[in-house]
Scaffold this motif. Sequence first.
Motif, PDB file in Angstrom:
ATOM      1  N   GLY A 145       0.680  -1.262  -0.306  1.00 44.19           N
ATOM      2  CA  GLY A 145       0.127   0.151  -0.048  1.00 44.19           C
ATOM      3  C   GLY A 145       0.304   1.407  -0.238  1.00 44.19           C
ATOM      4  N   LYS A 146       1.849   1.525  -0.478  1.00 38.84           N
ATOM      5  CA  LYS A 146       3.302   2.430  -0.447  1.00 38.84           C
ATOM      6  C   LYS A 146       2.975   3.024  -1.949  1.00 38.84           C
ATOM      7  CE  LYS A 146       4.856   1.230   3.319  1.00 38.84           C
ATOM      8  NZ  LYS A 146       4.219   2.508   4.608  1.00 38.84           N
ATOM      9  N   ARG A 147       2.226   2.686  -2.721  1.00 40.20           N
ATOM     10  CA  ARG A 147       2.318   3.158  -3.634  1.00 40.20           C
ATOM     11  C   ARG A 147       1.237   2.362  -4.407  1.00 40.20           C
ATOM     12  NH1 ARG A 147       5.855   4.101  -8.742  1.00 40.20           N
ATOM     13  NH2 ARG A 147       3.514   4.318  -9.638  1.00 40.20           N
ATOM     14  N   THR A 148       0.095   3.527  -5.327  1.00 40.46           N
ATOM     15  CA  THR A 148      -0.857   2.879  -6.047  1.00 40.46           C
ATOM     16  C   THR A 148      -0.131   2.243  -7.913  1.00 40.46           C
ATOM     17  OG1 THR A 148      -0.982   5.141  -7.768  1.00 40.46           O
ATOM     18  CG2 THR A 148      -2.078   4.689  -5.106  1.00 40.46           C
ATOM     19  N   SER A 149      -0.980   1.149  -8.560  1.00 46.17           N
ATOM     20  CA  SER A 149      -0.722   0.612  -9.623  1.00 46.17           C
ATOM     21  C   SER A 149       0.107   1.660 -10.933  1.00 46.17           C
ATOM     22  CB  SER A 149      -1.439   0.241  -9.907  1.00 46.17           C
ATOM     23  OG  SER A 149      -2.267  -1.391  -9.065  1.00 46.17           O
ATOM     24  N   PRO A 150       0.536   1.477 -11.714  1.00 46.37           N
ATOM     25  CA  PRO A 150       0.905   2.443 -12.318  1.00 46.37           C
ATOM     26  C   PRO A 150       0.336   2.409 -13.726  1.00 46.37           C
ATOM     27  CG  PRO A 150       2.849   0.665 -12.685  1.00 46.37           C
ATOM     28  CD  PRO A 150       1.837   0.451 -11.200  1.00 46.37           C
ATOM     29  N   ASP A 151       0.266   3.211 -14.387  1.00 48.37           N
ATOM     30  CA  ASP A 151      -0.660   3.616 -15.654  1.00 48.37           C
ATOM     31  C   ASP A 151       0.285   4.070 -16.635  1.00 48.37           C
ATOM     32  OD1 ASP A 151      -2.685   4.547 -17.445  1.00 48.37           O
ATOM     33  OD2 ASP A 151      -2.626   6.216 -16.733  1.00 48.37           O
ATOM     34  N   TYR A 152       0.901   2.557 -17.643  1.00 46.62           N
ATOM     35  CA  TYR A 152       1.016   2.514 -18.722  1.00 46.62           C
ATOM     36  C   TYR A 152       0.619   3.300 -19.465  1.00 46.62           C
ATOM     37  CZ  TYR A 152       3.638  -1.408 -15.671  1.00 46.62           C
ATOM     38  OH  TYR A 152       4.107  -1.802 -14.796  1.00 46.62           O
ATOM     39  N   ARG A 153       1.182   4.421 -20.298  1.00 41.43           N
ATOM     40  CA  ARG A 153       0.918   4.980 -21.170  1.00 41.43           C
ATOM     41  C   ARG A 153       2.349   4.433 -22.104  1.00 41.43           C
ATOM     42  NH1 ARG A 153       0.965   9.780 -21.115  1.00 41.43           N
ATOM     43  NH2 ARG A 153       2.388   9.805 -18.771  1.00 41.43           N
ATOM     44  N   LEU A 154       1.245   4.852 -23.662  1.00 39.45           N
ATOM     45  CA  LEU A 154       2.184   5.434 -24.478  1.00 39.45           C
ATOM     46  C   LEU A 154       2.093   7.154 -25.503  1.00 39.45           C
ATOM     47  CD1 LEU A 154       0.411   2.144 -27.266  1.00 39.45           C
ATOM     48  CD2 LEU A 154       2.212   1.952 -26.051  1.00 39.45           C
ATOM     49  N   VAL A 155       3.093   7.301 -25.730  1.00 41.71           N
ATOM     50  CA  VAL A 155       2.903   8.887 -25.649  1.00 41.71           C
ATOM     51  C   VAL A 155       4.091   8.979 -27.135  1.00 41.71           C
ATOM     52  CG1 VAL A 155       3.386   9.006 -23.730  1.00 41.71           C
ATOM     53  CG2 VAL A 155       5.485   8.823 -25.181  1.00 41.71           C
ATOM     54  N   ALA A 156       3.657   9.642 -27.897  1.00 39.77           N
ATOM     55  CA  ALA A 156       3.804  10.142 -28.498  1.00 39.77           C
ATOM     56  C   ALA A 156       5.234  11.002 -29.360  1.00 39.77           C
ATOM     57  CB  ALA A 156       2.959  11.472 -30.068  1.00 39.77           C
TER      58      ALA A 156
END
Length: 585
Positions: A82-93
């Motif tokens: 509970g020390k951090r939230t799940s990462p939001d993996y994103r594709l970027v240009a």
Amino acid sequence: MPTIAVDKARLFKALGQDYTTEDFDDLCFDFGIELDEDTSLSQRPIINGKQEPAQLKIEIPANRYDLLCFEGISLMLNIFRGKRTSPDYRLVAPPKGELQIINVSKETARIRPYVAGAVLRNIKFTKESYDSFIALQDKLHQNLARQRSLVAIGTHDLDTVEGPFTYEALPPEEINFVPLNQSRSMSAVEMMKFYQGDRHLSRYLPIIRDSPVYPVIFDSSRTVCSMPPIINGNHSKITLNTRNVFVDMTATDPTKLEICLNVLVSMFSQHLEEPFTVEPVKIVSPHNHQSRETPDLTPRETQAEVSYINKCCGLSLTPSDVCSLLKRMSYTASPSRASPDLIDVQVPPTRADVLHQADIMEDVAIAYGFNKLPRSFPSESGTIAQPLMINKLSDIVRLEAAMAGWSEVMPLILCSHDENFAWLNRKDDGRTAVRLANPKTAEYQVVRTSLLPGLLKTIRENKHHSVPMKVFEVSDVAFKDMALERKSRNERHFAAAWYGKSSGFEIVHGLMDRIMLMLKSAFVTGEEGLQAKGAGEAVYWIEELDDPTFLHGHAAAIHVRIEGKEQIVGVFGILHPTVLEKFEL
């Protein structure tokens, strides 16, 4: 299970807490992994005048590829705690707006047909993260990629090459470049000889050595980036100062390809200036309909039944409770609007091991705590256990043969080509038996297509025992089947052999009649004692058969008619003298 060695001080720093060995062992158990060794408790070697830093050796489940590196372990343990939230993996240009492109030649279908790529831009390597980056590639190669035969990973300094890239398959004489960590250019033919004695790379040479073409990746100026699955080019090698990493992967298995790419870029995207972002690469491969942008980091959407999870775990959790527990395992979950018994789950791209709601249920149990689960068997089970019909039938046949006084044997499923064909007076048409590509001995060349060689070899090795010998086997044989994805199929067969001072034809006939009777099949001649009540239309009979394995005029085929459909299900007879001679009987 693979074992990962991580720096103890570095991991505890990433977790934001120091642990005793016992406490960290408990944390690992709670998360579903196992602490194998804490080297701080033993004498460590002296390297370059300094004692080796203390390491924690952690056993990882074979299906958790996202835990094969320091980054994955520290990230998942922090989410679990509970020390951090799940990462939001994103594709970027990309900064200039144009994606890097890999153009695929159709000739690659002859050797390694699939390719994928990605860019990790503005990455910051330290000595530790660089070593971890290389180690993760090696772990993926050894485990999921099956020694690079399924997937080969290449990483390059993007600032030293320029796209668009091309993936081609060329004769080895036409490929020339300076291999990684070398100073002179070599042809692919020379490399095969040069690396023959290399302790690390020699194991991968047979993957492409005998192919008329070798896979190779060029940049826009025809500079070789890599010759998968053997080695990268020295021109584009990455260093601690590399800021932009171009990742290429080639494969023979598209599923493993996507898994390896997702795991590698997801784990090390946390070292970018903009964490958890990945720049996609455009694959242009129209000849095999594989044109796309990679990687695909979109979470997979699925559902799980709350009642199923509660039944399996013996709990009474609400949908909200289940969702809260799943967040500790890096899922995104919410109660479903479709049904109060369902939850909508988004599976992160790093969790290729999640295939069924049973996997989600397991993670709920881990998050809840194995030691907190009720220590009694649930009154209502969420699972249904029953034998497969083929196994149930096999057990019936096995039991009847044993009760008739026959002994079951279990020989090996591999045999020599001659034992399977020539010694039985049979010819190989090339479309029947599954051959081993690299048999270690002449005894293990093919997967058997008949149980008969195994029975005869068993009798041969036991000739010193008294006769008669009555042996049988119920097991699988394999056949080529090019219509299937795996190009082969298994069939469950039954075979029995009688060895004595007479032919034993009538004894084997009697065993066959007994088994057919117990399978509710009646002999069509209606011989006394063989007509089974309720047999209906299930009947069988025997007809003379001319089979070179058996003595001429002393063999029969077993015909069965069930619900009007007739087929031959087996043969029996007296073995030909040449067959007995070959097997030394």
